[in-house]
Design a protein around this motif. Structure first.
Motif, PDB file in Angstrom:
ATOM      1  N   THR A 340       0.805  -1.220   0.000  1.00  0.00           N
ATOM      2  CA  THR A 340       0.000   0.000   0.000  1.00  0.00           C
ATOM      3  C   THR A 340       0.839   1.270   0.000  1.00  0.00           C
ATOM      4  OG1 THR A 340      -0.062   0.062   2.425  1.00  0.00           O
ATOM      5  CG2 THR A 340      -1.784  -1.209   1.298  1.00  0.00           C
ATOM      6  N   ASN A 341       2.131   1.126   0.293  1.00  0.00           N
ATOM      7  CA  ASN A 341       3.058   2.265   0.413  1.00  0.00           C
ATOM      8  C   ASN A 341       2.690   3.168   1.584  1.00  0.00           C
ATOM      9  OD1 ASN A 341       5.485   3.216  -0.684  1.00  0.00           O
ATOM     10  ND2 ASN A 341       4.447   4.961  -1.632  1.00  0.00           N
ATOM     11  N   ILE A 342       1.953   2.599   2.543  1.00  0.00           N
ATOM     12  CA  ILE A 342       1.537   3.349   3.728  1.00  0.00           C
ATOM     13  C   ILE A 342       2.582   3.157   4.825  1.00  0.00           C
ATOM     14  CG2 ILE A 342      -0.196   3.499   5.561  1.00  0.00           C
ATOM     15  CD1 ILE A 342      -2.293   2.674   3.514  1.00  0.00           C
ATOM     16  N   LEU A 343       2.877   4.245   5.555  1.00  0.00           N
ATOM     17  CA  LEU A 343       3.797   4.163   6.681  1.00  0.00           C
ATOM     18  C   LEU A 343       3.062   3.690   7.922  1.00  0.00           C
ATOM     19  CD1 LEU A 343       5.809   7.497   6.248  1.00  0.00           C
ATOM     20  CD2 LEU A 343       6.557   5.181   5.692  1.00  0.00           C
ATOM     21  N   SER A 344       3.756   2.967   8.778  1.00  0.00           N
ATOM     22  CA  SER A 344       3.147   2.460  10.010  1.00  0.00           C
ATOM     23  C   SER A 344       2.837   3.588  10.966  1.00  0.00           C
ATOM     24  CB  SER A 344       4.083   1.471  10.688  1.00  0.00           C
ATOM     25  OG  SER A 344       5.228   2.136  11.193  1.00  0.00           O
ATOM     26  N   GLY A 345       1.924   3.323  11.887  1.00  0.00           N
ATOM     27  CA  GLY A 345       1.634   4.269  12.944  1.00  0.00           C
ATOM     28  C   GLY A 345       2.631   4.142  14.075  1.00  0.00           C
ATOM     29  N   ALA A 346       2.311   4.751  15.200  1.00  0.00           N
ATOM     30  CA  ALA A 346       3.229   4.798  16.328  1.00  0.00           C
ATOM     31  C   ALA A 346       3.571   3.415  16.864  1.00  0.00           C
ATOM     32  CB  ALA A 346       2.632   5.657  17.448  1.00  0.00           C
ATOM     33  N   ALA A 347       2.671   2.453  16.698  1.00  0.00           N
ATOM     34  CA  ALA A 347       2.903   1.114  17.236  1.00  0.00           C
ATOM     35  C   ALA A 347       3.780   0.264  16.334  1.00  0.00           C
ATOM     36  CB  ALA A 347       1.568   0.415  17.479  1.00  0.00           C
ATOM     37  N   GLY A 348       4.063   0.719  15.108  1.00  0.00           N
ATOM     38  CA  GLY A 348       4.832  -0.088  14.171  1.00  0.00           C
ATOM     39  C   GLY A 348       3.950  -1.134  13.499  1.00  0.00           C
ATOM     40  N   TRP A 349       4.512  -1.839  12.520  1.00  0.00           N
ATOM     41  CA  TRP A 349       3.730  -2.850  11.799  1.00  0.00           C
ATOM     42  C   TRP A 349       3.640  -4.175  12.531  1.00  0.00           C
ATOM     43  CZ3 TRP A 349       0.404  -1.195   8.756  1.00  0.00           C
ATOM     44  CH2 TRP A 349       0.638  -0.220   7.785  1.00  0.00           C
ATOM     45  N   ALA A 350       4.663  -4.507  13.313  1.00  0.00           N
ATOM     46  CA  ALA A 350       4.671  -5.829  13.947  1.00  0.00           C
ATOM     47  C   ALA A 350       3.449  -6.035  14.841  1.00  0.00           C
ATOM     48  CB  ALA A 350       5.961  -6.023  14.745  1.00  0.00           C
ATOM     49  N   ALA A 351       2.994  -4.958  15.469  1.00  0.00           N
ATOM     50  CA  ALA A 351       1.867  -5.069  16.396  1.00  0.00           C
ATOM     51  C   ALA A 351       0.593  -5.516  15.686  1.00  0.00           C
ATOM     52  CB  ALA A 351       1.640  -3.728  17.089  1.00  0.00           C
ATOM     53  N   SER A 352       0.425  -5.129  14.405  1.00  0.00           N
ATOM     54  CA  SER A 352      -0.802  -5.463  13.698  1.00  0.00           C
ATOM     55  C   SER A 352      -0.609  -6.533  12.629  1.00  0.00           C
ATOM     56  CB  SER A 352      -1.385  -4.202  13.052  1.00  0.00           C
ATOM     57  OG  SER A 352      -0.452  -3.626  12.154  1.00  0.00           O
ATOM     58  N   MET A 353       0.574  -6.600  12.043  1.00  0.00           N
ATOM     59  CA  MET A 353       0.809  -7.515  10.934  1.00  0.00           C
ATOM     60  C   MET A 353       1.720  -8.684  11.300  1.00  0.00           C
ATOM     61  SD  MET A 353       1.080  -4.719   7.823  1.00  0.00           S
ATOM     62  CE  MET A 353       0.764  -5.912   6.532  1.00  0.00           C
ATOM     63  N   GLY A 354       2.218  -8.658  12.528  1.00  0.00           N
ATOM     64  CA  GLY A 354       3.063  -9.750  12.997  1.00  0.00           C
ATOM     65  C   GLY A 354       4.546  -9.453  12.796  1.00  0.00           C
ATOM     66  N   ALA A 355       5.360 -10.003  13.681  1.00  0.00           N
ATOM     67  CA  ALA A 355       6.796  -9.736  13.648  1.00  0.00           C
ATOM     68  C   ALA A 355       7.442 -10.250  12.367  1.00  0.00           C
ATOM     69  CB  ALA A 355       7.473 -10.353  14.876  1.00  0.00           C
TER      70      ALA A 355
END
Length: 569
Positions: A340-355
């Motif tokens: 999507t070329n979207i930047l992660s939020g404050a929590a980072g991607w691992a929190a929502s998409m997995g490490a």
């Protein structure tokens, strides 16, 4: 996209056959020097703040001025200052450079300590370039500038240093011996075109150093106050310590302060995930090849942990900056969803998409393999179809790295293992024992009588005084997020002594402060020895504290009475 190895031709010319040792030493020294010259690691100019650009801080010397001819000179010194008669253990030639064209009668002698690296690549920059803070200070005081090469580095070696050099040859490579070199040199220093007595008897000598040379600046005032009248000790980790896992704590804090908290969270999650994967040998081998290509799976978990630490190599010299291999570049990559070329939020991607999502992004970072190959001087293919010579456990072959490894492995420690816990940034397989093992891997035939099982930090602190030393006429400085501040008297770590820092009033000349206070300044939003770069606006504030104090201290200097001389009424 060009390979990192191709864009680094300029920077690698500073130090051939580069190996990384501790995050310090010759490679980090080179990065710090390039940053002071206003250059990125690939040799291209930094983008500078507008106020610096307006001052043309990177401009060469004025066209109507001709730099004086400055050539390397040598002084013969004894290898052993303490245990035998003068020169009975042999001698060596120590290299130095002198700039005297700006000298005015009565001006001081300024000595810039280069420390753990070949001094030649930047000696003339220090002495002649108008953007060099050292050149500026020397000229402002009408002084003589000296760049001093440390024994066992560059051309100041008693014998060639390579992988075949026996451990016995390094017995005189100690901080104590290197400090004792300077009083002999200073006591005999003269220039044929200057009639004044330039020795410390009649001329004040000022020692300027950052990092390990910053330590030396303070130690010279402690042990040789009759030689060095005043010192500028920038980013000086004078407390010897084996466990320096706290090195990575200021990195975590700084990245979060600079707005990269999402990246730290993703790195933390990815590291914990990979550490778990590496518990099983088959999965560990597959993970290593996923990052570094066919053949990488044969490396130890600890060796792979070293590779995973490479994104942080530029931090102390550049913070998050540093071009294509910087933490900014790395974190931008980790934080971007390629779909999507979207930047992660404050929590980072691992929190929502997995490490594993972050691990995949890390493994595909375009410059990672080249970083590992360049910093660890190996040849990983980065390909799942091409076998590479990917050995992450090689000995350091660069002479400066060999010498610095001997110094930290015998005396100072500084073993930068993983900062385990909620702020962990590097793999737990980068253990304290692994760091100690590197010492003995480097010198496999060294007896314990020469290379102890662990660096002799208690002995060193007992001798040098650790972070409680308070020599008079010393100005200390540090960066807010400098990893080496953790072992300096300016340390903010919870287990550090926390003396009161002050800049006013200037300490009286020749008077030491109590251990509970220190004449020092911490630069905000700064890392390692940032006051030594004129491209960093905050550095000017620190330098002004030093020069303000020096101006006052110089008023107190009195020539020493020569032996046999009559007292002047």
């Amino acid at each position: 996209m060009r390979s990192l190895l191709s864009i680094c031709i300029f920077s690698l010319s500073f130090l051939p056959n580069v190996f990384i040792d501790a995050l310090g030493g010759s490679l980090s020294h080179r990065f710090r020097t390039m940053a002071e010259m206003g250059l990125l690691p690939d040799g291209t100019p930094m983008r500078l703040p507008a106020e610096i650009q307006s001052l043309k801080a990177l401009a060469p010397a004025a066209a109507n001025s001709t730099p004086e001819t400055t050539v390397p000179e040598y002084v013969t010194l004894p290898l052993d200052h303490f245990h035998s008669g003068y020169g009975s253990a042999g001698t060596f030639n120590n290299r130095f450079w002198v700039a005297e064209s700006g000298y005015r009668p009565g001006g001081p002698v300024f000595l810039y300590g280069v420390g753990e690296a070949d001094a030649e690549p930047n000696a003339l920059f220090r002495l002649q370039n108008e953007t060099s803070f050292f050149n500026q200070i020397v000229d402002a005081y009408g002084g003589i500038g000296i760049v001093w090469e440390h024994r066992y580095y560059g051309n100041s070696t008693p014998s060639p240093i390579d992988l075949d050099t026996p451990a016995e040859k390094f017995v005189y490579l100690t901080t104590e011996q290197s400090l004792a070199d300077i009083p002999i040199f200073a006591a005999n220093f003269s220039r044929k075109d200057i009639k004044a007595d330039l020795t410390p008897n009649s001329t004040p000598w000022i020692f300027v150093g950052g990092s390990y040379p910053g330590m030396r600046a303070a130690f010279m005032r402690k042990f040789y106050p009759d030689t060095i009248y005043a010192s500028f000790a920038s980013s000086a980790p004078v407390e010897a310590k084996n466990d320096m896992s706290m090195y990575f704590e200021p990195v975590w804090r700084g990245m979060n302060a600079y707005g990269w908290g999402n990246c730290t969270k993703d790195i933390h999650a990815a590291i914990n995930y990979m550490d778990k994967v590496m518990e099983k040998p088959t999965a560990a081998a597959a993970l290593k090849e996923r990052f570094l290509g066919v053949g990488a799976g044969n490396n130890t978990n600890a060796g792979f942990a070293d590779a995973l630490t490479t994104p942080f190599y530029l931090w102390q010299s550049y913070g998050v900056e540093g071009g294509l291999t910087s933490l900014r570049s790395f974190c931008d990559w980790l934080s971007t969803d390629p779909t999507t070329n979207i930047l992660s939020g404050a929590a980072g991607w691992a929190a929502s998409m997995g490490a594993n999502f972050t691990v995949s992004r890390w493994a595909s970072f375009p410059y990672f393999v080249d970083m590992v190959n360049s910093y660890l001087t190996t040849n990983c293919s980065g390909s799942m179809t091409t076998m590479g010579g990917c050995n992450l456990q090689l000995r350091f072959s660069d002479p400066a790295s060999i010498s610095w490894t001997w110094q930290y492995c015998t005396q100072w420690g500084f073993l930068q293992s993983a900062n385990l816990g909620p702020t962990q940034l590097v793999s737990r397989y980068n253990s304290l024992q692994h760091q100690a093992d590197i010492c003995h891997r480097q010198f496999p035939d060294a007896p314990l009588s020469l290379l102890p099982a662990w660096p002799a930090v208690d002995k060193i602190n007992a001798h040098f005084g650790g972070w409680n030393i308070r020599p008079s006429n010393v100005y200390w400085s540090g960066g807010e997020f400098d990893p080496w501040r953790t072992l300096s008297p300016l340390s903010g770590e919870p287990w550090a002594p926390h003396p009161k820092l002050f800049t006013e009033p200037i300490p009286k000349c020749g008077v030491s402060t109590a251990e509970s206070e220190i004449f020092a300044y911490i630069m905000s939003d700064a890392e390692h020895a940032f006051d030594f770069r004129t491209t960093f606006p905050g550095g000017a504030v620190s330098r002004e504290y030093f020069t303000g104090a020096l101006t006052e201290w110089l008023k107190c200097f009195k020539p020493k009475r020569q032996k046999g001389a009559k007292e002047v009424p």
